[in-house]
Design an enzyme around this catalytic site. Structure first.
Site, mmCIF file in Angstrom:
data_model
loop_
_atom_site.group_PDB
_atom_site.id
_atom_site.type_symbol
_atom_site.label_atom_id
_atom_site.label_comp_id
_atom_site.label_asym_id
_atom_site.label_seq_id
_atom_site.Cartn_x
_atom_site.Cartn_y
_atom_site.Cartn_z
ATOM 1 N N ARG A 70 0.849 -1.193 0.000
ATOM 2 C CA ARG A 70 0.000 0.000 0.000
ATOM 3 C C ARG A 70 0.882 1.238 0.000
ATOM 4 O O ARG A 70 1.694 1.443 0.901
ATOM 5 C CB ARG A 70 -0.929 0.020 1.218
ATOM 6 C CG ARG A 70 -1.843 1.256 1.197
ATOM 7 C CD ARG A 70 -2.997 1.155 2.165
ATOM 8 N NE ARG A 70 -2.625 1.488 3.528
ATOM 9 C CZ ARG A 70 -3.513 1.682 4.510
ATOM 10 N NH1 ARG A 70 -4.811 1.545 4.264
ATOM 11 N NH2 ARG A 70 -3.102 1.975 5.730
ATOM 12 N N GLU A 133 -12.462 5.984 0.336
ATOM 13 C CA GLU A 133 -12.543 6.360 1.756
ATOM 14 C C GLU A 133 -12.660 7.862 1.937
ATOM 15 O O GLU A 133 -12.308 8.397 2.992
ATOM 16 C CB GLU A 133 -11.344 5.792 2.524
ATOM 17 C CG GLU A 133 -10.003 6.028 1.852
ATOM 18 C CD GLU A 133 -8.836 5.308 2.536
ATOM 19 O OE1 GLU A 133 -8.986 4.818 3.667
ATOM 20 O OE2 GLU A 133 -7.747 5.261 1.926
ATOM 21 N N ASP A 160 -11.614 6.670 7.612
ATOM 22 C CA ASP A 160 -11.288 7.888 6.851
ATOM 23 C C ASP A 160 -12.540 8.535 6.278
ATOM 24 O O ASP A 160 -12.662 9.761 6.276
ATOM 25 C CB ASP A 160 -10.301 7.551 5.725
ATOM 26 C CG ASP A 160 -8.875 7.493 6.238
ATOM 27 O OD1 ASP A 160 -8.363 8.528 6.674
ATOM 28 O OD2 ASP A 160 -8.286 6.399 6.219
ATOM 29 N N ILE A 226 -6.439 -6.259 10.616
ATOM 30 C CA ILE A 226 -5.270 -5.568 11.180
ATOM 31 C C ILE A 226 -4.552 -6.410 12.216
ATOM 32 O O ILE A 226 -3.515 -5.994 12.734
ATOM 33 C CB ILE A 226 -5.678 -4.227 11.835
ATOM 34 C CG1 ILE A 226 -6.877 -4.452 12.757
ATOM 35 C CG2 ILE A 226 -5.959 -3.180 10.776
ATOM 36 C CD1 ILE A 226 -7.044 -3.381 13.800
ATOM 37 N N HIS A 227 -5.101 -7.584 12.526
ATOM 38 C CA HIS A 227 -4.479 -8.413 13.576
ATOM 39 C C HIS A 227 -4.644 -9.884 13.204
ATOM 40 O O HIS A 227 -5.684 -10.267 12.643
ATOM 41 C CB HIS A 227 -5.151 -8.115 14.926
ATOM 42 C CG HIS A 227 -4.406 -8.683 16.094
ATOM 43 N ND1 HIS A 227 -4.517 -10.012 16.469
ATOM 44 C CD2 HIS A 227 -3.512 -8.120 16.953
ATOM 45 C CE1 HIS A 227 -3.726 -10.224 17.520
ATOM 46 N NE2 HIS A 227 -3.112 -9.093 17.836
ATOM 47 N N ASP A 274 -34.576 -19.479 -12.185
ATOM 48 C CA ASP A 274 -34.277 -19.086 -13.562
ATOM 49 C C ASP A 274 -32.869 -18.502 -13.607
ATOM 50 O O ASP A 274 -32.092 -18.696 -12.662
ATOM 51 C CB ASP A 274 -35.353 -18.142 -14.134
ATOM 52 C CG ASP A 274 -35.423 -16.833 -13.388
ATOM 53 O OD1 ASP A 274 -34.701 -16.676 -12.382
ATOM 54 O OD2 ASP A 274 -36.188 -15.950 -13.803
#
Ligand code: COA
Ligand code: MG
Length: 295
Positions: A70, A133, A160, A226-227, A274
């Protein structure tokens, strides 16, 4: 059948300057490992984080986990150095935060395409994942989705977004419901994956399980983590449940038989089946195959 699905149920971040956490991530059987250069890294550590991430890409075996980096957002002044320092390690994807319009992705597309050409890597192989964000990101979703065919996924950032629009985060999340819905809708319209917000209270496994299950029902394909504790819970929530797979198999078997008889719509358990129902069953089975729980 469409191309095999890249599994992105849990996307785990760790600060890019933490070699220990990057190594730890590789032991966790997580779908995506996202080494962060943005908000998880202190300003004073940006350069060190770039070097650590570059080295990890070169030296560590990520196994089945997708290798992602990132960057800092376009306009921060850090983004070009972030990319230049890490792209040579050949990440499988680049995550761009705070995408507000197609221009930021066009910049990244050009940079990544140039790196692929310079290195002799197959063109178009490195994926882009755009974080939505900010209010502008939400209102410009259509143009963002159309910016580049290299785009693979939209990632929704709730904290954010809430701060950008002046909302207060709540457990129920009414303040982010519109934006989450918009992200899922645009992702589906453009054949992208949609990855849901972080559950920040990482000690609360039950709350996470509830929020992840609800996100899967909304149409999200995964959730940020995050963990390490969050990974199994998330990956279970986004893998099709055994009952859903059993039902999908029955629908597909019955549909094949109906097609052979020239029937587009037919009844199964007193409900009409369908084309959209059949397509949903195919999606369930594609996700199950990608998760390694169906042939
Ligand atoms: N990725 C990989 N490993 C992690 C991890 C993560 N995101 N979070 C924790 N771990 C590791 C720890 O290093 C520790 O392993 P160790 O004992 O072998 O060192 C183990 O998991 C247990 O961690 P714990 O002590 O419970 O947490 P912590 O206090 O070390 O860290 C946070 C807590 C929130 C700082 C940490 O989870 C973290 O850095 N999360 C990601 C933050 C981030 O990237 N934010 C930006 C994106 S939103
Ligand atoms: Mg963010």
């Amino acid at each position: 059948m469409s191309a095999p699905l890249r599994l992105r149920r849990a996307l785990l971040y760790m600060p890019g300057d933490s070699h220990r956490k990057i190594e730890k991530a590789l032991t966790l059987n997580v779908d995506c490992v996202c080494m962060d250069l943005e908000d998880g890294v202190a300003v004073s550590q940006k350069a060190a984080a770039r070097a650590t991430v570059r080295q990890a890409l070169a030296e560590l075996d990520f196994g089945r986990s997708e290798k992602l980096v990132r960057l800092n957002g376009v306009g921060t002044g850090w983004e070009a150095a972030d990319l230049a320092a890490t792209i040579g390690g050949r990440p499988q994807g680049v995550v761009l935060p705070k995408v507000e319009g197609p221009e930021a992705l066009a910049w990244l597309e050009a940079q990544v395409a140039a790196a692929e050409a310079a290195q002799g890597w197959p063109a178009g192989e490195i994926g882009l994942l755009a974080m939505i964000e900010t209010a502008r990101g939400v209102v410009n979703l259509k143009a963002i989705c159309e910016a580049t065919p290299r785009l693979r996924a939209l990632i929704f950032g709730a904290e954010d977004l809430a701060s950008d629009i002046g909302a207060t985060r709540t457990a129920e999340g009414a303040e982010v419901a519109y934006a989450r819905g918009a992200v899922v809708m645009h992702a589906a319209a453009y054949g992208l994956q949609a990855i849901d917000m972080v559950y920040v209270n990482y000690a609360d496994g039950e709350g996470l399980a509830r929020e992840a299950a609800a996100a899967a029902r909304l149409g999200f394909s995964g959730k940020q983590a995050i963990h390490p504790k969050q990974i199994e819970v998330i990956q279970a929530a986004f893998a099709p449940a055994p009952e859903a797979m059993a039902k999908a198999r029955r629908v597909l078997e019955a549909a094949a038989a109906a097609q052979a008889q020239g029937l587009g719509a037919f009844a199964l358990d007193d409900k009409m089946v369908d084309a959209p129902v059949i397509k949903a069953a195919e999606t369930v089975m594609a996700r199950a195959r990608a998760a390694g729980i169906a042939d």
